[in-house]
Design an enzyme around this catalytic site. Structure first.
Site, short mmCIF file in Angstrom:
data_model
loop_
_atom_site.label_atom_id
_atom_site.label_comp_id
_atom_site.label_asym_id
_atom_site.label_seq_id
_atom_site.Cartn_x
_atom_site.Cartn_y
_atom_site.Cartn_z
N GLU A 58 0.46 14.00 2.19
CA GLU A 58 -0.87 14.16 1.59
C GLU A 58 -1.63 15.26 2.33
OE1 GLU A 58 -4.35 11.26 -0.04
OE2 GLU A 58 -3.81 10.99 2.05
N LYS B 130 -18.62 0.01 8.67
CA LYS B 130 -18.54 1.21 9.50
C LYS B 130 -18.18 2.39 8.61
CE LYS B 130 -15.47 3.42 11.83
NZ LYS B 130 -16.02 4.80 11.75
#
Length: 495
Positions: free
Chosen positions: A399, A189
């Site tokens: 992040e 995917k």
């Protein structure tokens, strides 16, 4: 790679505007439920096509096809599997120019970067594991008393490969190639933000003669397609690259089902520059490490730690180079293209405002860019440099995954290590010094999966890749990948 020499005259893989499709059991098909998602071009902010909004029924069909194909594929000779992977690599190389253009349109990165890095690396991934599987062997250990222990490495079954949007074909093939080489079948995917080159890979799998069901590509969102893939009881192995939050969700779903997992997650990577560093090289590489691919690489050096005596000199040299970087249409010769989506652009811009709120000083950048021409509504942003923030603030702990870097001074080696190790992440670090002893000592004390000394992004496919702490679980690369995608069975024989 010289595309003009290596590319062959071929039928076009993709016509802009065509519907992308799932690739299941060797056939291209829409989602069974008939739902679609829009595929955006981040450089223009315009819809450039649509792709299947798959759900559990599509995943089930793909897993069924992969399970049915597994016995024949795993029983195929290593030489035949290897030859098919080489054939697939040749086809990717033959379509390199078109794939680079598609990757740039889909992800926003400069086409020059896709041409130089993303597509050649996809070729290398298949060729490397096509070669590696030919020398990957079982082990035997004689035991006193007339016994022989044999450790077999056998393919496991159907593997789930879930790849991110920042290096779409590069990282998808990094997973698929070793899984196939080891004898597994795959249901993959790709990210719903960058479905295009995965769709094209499906076409090339058919052209290469990969048997139906061996590779299946299902498009869709994480909730509707990803979670049914993770929880399907016929899938014993999961390889995921992406954000730490999503990785935690996958681990929570898969661990109670006792699935084997490799999770390559986020990073907040330090770049440590000591006073005895080669300053010109350190500055030049720090710019690349901070802003390549718009900073949308998990290995980017987003925290630059500079020893106090050279802090001002480094900062001034660094800023001069950052201000010279060009941002714009990724089809042109630019340094930074567009961020992958409008939502991600606003997230990154939100972190710049957060840095200001936390007391940081934005030395350059921090704003959205509107290039003239067809890209004026694209998702572009200036490369941004911030100083004056403590290591404990959110800007230095979370992040950002965009063109944003912070500068921090340090006094000595011990303080540098405290700052470098002082986040939840542990993916990659850089060390700049001419002192060999210091390089060894610091590298051994950094709690990271990768440490580059006086360099950045030198990747050898034979070496283990992965992170520590919140940056992931497990290692892939070289023999580590082949071990991950196989199950060891110890056979003890009385001779």
């Amino acid at each position: 790679m010289n595309f003009s020499e290596n590319s062959m005259a071929r039928t076009s893989l993709w016509v802009p505007g065509e519907d992308l499709l799932n690739y299941i059991n060797g056939q291209m098909q829409p989602a069974l439920g008939g739902a679609w998602l829009e595929n955006m071009n981040p450089s223009t902010g315009q819809v450039m096509g649509r792709f299947p909004d798959s759900d559990a029924s599509d995943v089930a069909m793909a897993v069924e096809a992969a399970a049915a194909a597994f016995p024949a594929w795993s029983g195929m000779s290593v030489e035949k599997r290897s030859a098919l992977l080489y054939r697939l690599a040749d086809l990717i190389e033959g379509h390199a120019e078109e794939l680079a253009a598609a990757e740039s349109a889909d992800q926003g990165k400069p086409i020059s970067l896709a041409s130089k890095t993303d597509i050649p690396r996809a070729v290398d991934n298949f060729r490397f594991f096509a070669a590696s599987i030919r020398t990957f062997s079982s082990e035997s250990q004689p035991v006193s008393g007339g016994h022989l222990n044999i450790t077999l490495r056998q393919p496991i079954g159907v593997v789930a490969c879930i790849s991110p949007w920042n290096l779409p074909l590069y990282l998808l093939t990094w997973k698929i190639a070793p899984a196939l080489a080891a004898g597994n079948t795959v249901v993959a995917k790709p990210s719903e933000l960058t479905p295009l080159t995965a769709y094209l890979l499906g076409k090339l799998c058919g052209e290469a003669g990969v048997p139906p069901g061996v590779v299946n590509l299902v498009h869709g969102t994480g909730l509707r397609a990803g979670e049914p893939l993770i929880t399907d009881p016929r899938i014993p192995v999961i390889s995921f690259t992406g954000g730490t939050v999503t990785g935690a969700r996958i681990a929570g779903l898969a661990a109670p089902l006792f699935k084997k997992m490799s999770l390559e997650l986020g990073g907040k990577n330090p770049n440590i520059v000591f006073t005895d560093a080669d300053l010109d090289q350190a500055v030049e590489t720090a710019v690349r490490a901070a802003f390549t691919n718009q900073g949308e690489i998990c290995l980017c050096g987003s925290r630059i730690l500079i020893q106090q005596p050279i802090y001002n000199t480094f900062r001034d040299l660094f800023l001069a180079k950052v201000k010279a970087l060009s941002v714009g249409d990724p089809r042109e010769q630019v340094n930074l293209g567009a961020l992958v989506s409008e939502g991600h652009l606003h997230k990154v811009l939100g972190y710049v405002q957060l840095a200001r709120d936390e007391g940081g000083i934005v030395l350059c950048g921090g704003n959205r860019v509107h290039p003239e021409g067809p890209c004026q509504n694209g998702y572009f942003m200036e490369p941004t440099v911030i100083e004056g923030l403590p290591n404990t603030c959110r800007t230095n702990q979370e992040e950002i995954f965009g063109p944003v870097v912070t500068l921090q001074p340090f006094e000595n080696e011990s303080e540098a290590l405290v700052l470098a190790n002082g986040t939840p992440f542990g993916l990659a670090a850089q060390v700049w010094t001419s002192d060999l002893s210091r390089a060894h000592q610091v590298a051994q004390q950094l709690k990271f999966g990768l440490v580059w000394v006086n360099c950045w992004m030198i990747r050898d496919l034979r070496t283990p890749f992965g992170g520590a702490k919140a940056s992931g679980i497990g290692r892939e690369g070289g023999v580590e990948s082949l071990r991950f995608f196989t199950e060891p069975t110890n056979v003890c024989i009385k001779v």
